[in-house]
Write a protein that holds these residues in place. Structure first.
Motif, short mmCIF file in Angstrom:
data_model
loop_
_atom_site.label_atom_id
_atom_site.label_comp_id
_atom_site.label_asym_id
_atom_site.label_seq_id
_atom_site.Cartn_x
_atom_site.Cartn_y
_atom_site.Cartn_z
N TYR A 1 10.12 11.02 4.79
CA TYR A 1 10.72 11.07 3.45
C TYR A 1 10.81 12.49 2.88
O TYR A 1 11.15 12.65 1.71
CB TYR A 1 9.93 10.17 2.49
CG TYR A 1 10.19 8.69 2.75
CD1 TYR A 1 11.43 8.14 2.48
CD2 TYR A 1 9.19 7.87 3.27
CE1 TYR A 1 11.68 6.79 2.72
CE2 TYR A 1 9.42 6.53 3.50
CZ TYR A 1 10.68 6.00 3.24
OH TYR A 1 10.92 4.66 3.48
N ARG B 1 9.45 0.86 -0.57
CA ARG B 1 9.99 -0.36 -1.17
C ARG B 1 11.51 -0.44 -1.03
O ARG B 1 12.06 -1.49 -0.65
CB ARG B 1 9.61 -0.47 -2.64
CG ARG B 1 10.13 -1.77 -3.29
CD ARG B 1 9.89 -1.82 -4.77
NE ARG B 1 8.46 -1.93 -5.10
CZ ARG B 1 7.76 -0.98 -5.69
NH1 ARG B 1 8.36 0.16 -6.03
NH2 ARG B 1 6.49 -1.16 -5.96
N ASP C 1 0.81 -1.21 0.00
CA ASP C 1 0.00 0.00 0.00
C ASP C 1 0.85 1.27 0.00
O ASP C 1 0.38 2.32 -0.44
CB ASP C 1 -0.93 0.01 1.21
CG ASP C 1 -2.09 -0.96 1.05
OD1 ASP C 1 -2.28 -1.47 -0.07
OD2 ASP C 1 -2.78 -1.22 2.05
N PHE C 2 2.06 1.17 0.50
CA PHE C 2 2.96 2.34 0.55
C PHE C 2 4.26 2.05 -0.19
O PHE C 2 5.31 2.61 0.13
CB PHE C 2 3.24 2.72 2.01
CG PHE C 2 2.03 3.24 2.73
CD1 PHE C 2 1.69 4.58 2.65
CD2 PHE C 2 1.23 2.39 3.48
CE1 PHE C 2 0.56 5.08 3.30
CE2 PHE C 2 0.11 2.87 4.13
CZ PHE C 2 -0.24 4.20 4.05
N ALA C 3 4.16 1.18 -1.22
CA ALA C 3 5.36 0.70 -1.90
C ALA C 3 6.17 1.83 -2.52
O ALA C 3 7.41 1.79 -2.52
CB ALA C 3 4.98 -0.32 -2.98
N GLU C 4 5.51 2.82 -3.06
CA GLU C 4 6.24 3.90 -3.73
C GLU C 4 7.21 4.59 -2.79
O GLU C 4 8.29 5.02 -3.19
CB GLU C 4 5.24 4.92 -4.30
CG GLU C 4 5.90 6.01 -5.15
CD GLU C 4 4.89 6.92 -5.80
OE1 GLU C 4 5.28 8.03 -6.19
OE2 GLU C 4 3.71 6.53 -5.92
N GLN C 5 6.83 4.66 -1.51
CA GLN C 5 7.70 5.31 -0.53
C GLN C 5 8.68 4.34 0.12
O GLN C 5 9.85 4.68 0.30
CB GLN C 5 6.84 5.98 0.55
CG GLN C 5 6.04 7.17 0.06
CD GLN C 5 5.00 7.61 1.08
OE1 GLN C 5 4.01 6.91 1.31
NE2 GLN C 5 5.22 8.76 1.69
#
Length: 477
Positions: free
Chosen positions: A417, A272, A266-270
């Motif tokens: 981030y 991974r 669900d938060f892969a873009e941040q």
């Protein structure tokens, strides 16, 4: 690249899955004098159309092995290492990342060697020179049936790690363990206690990270394989559901492991890159989050206390005791100090995101303190906390609680981030040397305490510059 003879080319027509694997072999058959067979996981995975990156190829051949492998290593410009001098097992590592392991054949011929292996799907071999597939135990049939079947009971006993490996392979391949094989595993589960901690650790880490790892790990526990290595799990059976937990504690624990991958997705873009990163010791942060999921409530049994008036159970201090128990468990399994530090911190702090969500919106001070205390571990903690929240669906938990957990996770990741974020990465207004010079202080703990107070006041907006920071420090002396 392996140069195909007519037999190999004919074989490719009936077994095209092997084409890419054979093409990846970085040497010709003529480069290795004498019989040579490609065996094990690479053949199995090729037949299943599974890609292995980086490629790890295992070969067996009659001895001598080491000198032939040295010659090949020089020809390929590869690194060379002896893994087991007694059994003549050596490794070549190419610049491309491909690993070639060569082992002396066990037994009079290739079939005899394959007969000593663990599971039928791992007892399939490709004769490099003859261009012939050897499958004496119907491993291909078991691949088609998606079944993991031991070659024989004695082979499992010969190396008890194979008992645990069965669950790991079943989880990675999404196979069912054949009933007779599972019965043998349960019968000999106690033998896993004799295996080295390092080997057990690596199988457990591979298992817990498999797509169906939580289910396989629970089956591993149910069949007695964790009794000696993780005896702390069994007492969790005594804790049932509650107002917050719809599942008994043991089932909740494994559900949290299941939920970790979804939280990361669900938060892969941040997250991974952080989840895939390895810490000292060689395991990924994702692996450590799943270990944290396994151990986050490990101290609930010894801290449980029943309130006679309300009938409710409390577990005061289970996170702190759990962190200490986690250190002991990870030391038992020979994890690195850094890995031990990470997982213990996740267990110690796993309640804090939920506490922030319960006092919505969280104060800047609370956000700052969480960012300060966790540092680079913050994304890992947030993934564990979100997985825990999604596994806690008792009658006292509402949809708003779940939505708030997701919102909090996004908000905190946003702080983390964002370079220069005043809560996650506050700039330094004054350092220790400057503070000592301005206030005529000597080195000591007091300097650190003053700096911490200045930074927290800065995060909450109480001080914005050097002079205000010094003024605050003077009031605290």
């Amino acid at each position: 690249m392996l140069r195909m003879g007519s037999v190999q080319r004919n074989f490719q027509k009936t077994m095209p899955q092997l084409t890419s694997l054979l093409d990846a072999i970085p040497f010709a058959p003529a480069d290795w004098p004498g019989p040579l067979a490609l065996v094990g996981g690479s053949v199995r995975d090729a037949l299943l159309n599974r890609t292995r990156v980086p490629l790890d190829l295992d070969f067996v051949c009659p001895g001598p092995v080491a000198e032939r492998a040295r010659v090949l290593a020089r020809r390929l410009g590869a690194g060379f290492a002896v893994l087991d001098a007694e059994h003549e097992i050596v490794r070549l590592v190419l610049d491309s990342g491909i690993t070639l392991d060569f082992a002396r054949r066990q037994g009079a011929d290739l079939v005899s060697d394959l007969a000593r292996r663990d599971y039928t799907v791992n007892a399939i071999a490709w004769d490099v020179h003859a261009g012939e597939l050897f499958d004496p135990f119907d491993g291909r049939g078991d691949l088609t049936r998606r079944t993991l079947r031991a070659i024989c009971e004695a082979n499992l006993v010969d190396d008890p790690l194979r008992l645990l490996r069965g669950y790991r392979l079943a989880a990675q391949l999404d196979f069912a363990i054949e009933p007779a094989t599972r019965a043998w595993i349960g019968l000999h589960a106690h033998r896993l206690a004799a295996v080295s901690a390092e080997r057990v650790r690596e199988e457990l880490c591979a298992l817990i990270c498999a797509p169906t790892g939580a289910d396989a790990l629970l089956a591993t526990y149910r069949d007695g394989l964790l009794a000696d290595w993780l005896p702390e799990i069994a007492p969790m059976e005594a804790i049932g559901p509650s107002g917050y937990h719809h599942l008994p504690l043991i089932e909740h624990t494994f559900e949290v492991i299941r939920q970790v991958d979804g939280a990361i997705a669900d938060f892969a873009e941040q997250v991974r890159a952080d989840m895939d990163r390895q810490v000292t010791g060689g395991h990924s942060v994702r692996t450590l989050v799943k270990l944290g999921a396994l151990l986050h409530d490990i101290a609930k049994p010894p801290t449980s206390k029943l309130d006679p008036a309300s009938g409710r159970m409390s577990f005061i201090g289970h996170e702190s005791l759990g962190a200490n128990m986690t250190r002991q468990i990870l030391q038992r399994l020979k994890f690195s100090r850094d890995e031990e530090r990470w997982v213990a911190a996740l267990v110690q702090h796993h309640l804090r995101p939920g506490q922030l969500a319960a006092h919505w919106p969280p104060s800047n001070r609370a956000v700052y303190r969480l960012c300060r205390d966790l540092g680079q571990m913050l994304p890992a903690l947030l993934m564990l906390a979100l997985a825990d929240r999604r596994s806690t669906l008792g009658p006292q938990v509402g949809q708003d609680d779940l939505a708030r957990a997701v919102e909090l996770t996004g908000r905190l990741l946003g702080h983390y981030y964002t370079p220069g974020d005043p809560l996650a990465h506050p700039r330094t207004l004054i350092d220790g040397n400057g503070l000592m010079a301005e206030l005529d202080l000597k080195p000591g703990p007091r300097v650190g305490q003053l700096l911490a107070a200045i930074q927290e006041a800065q995060a909450t907006g109480e001080v914005t510059g050097r002079e205000e920071a010094l003024a605050l420090a003077r009031t605290l002396l």
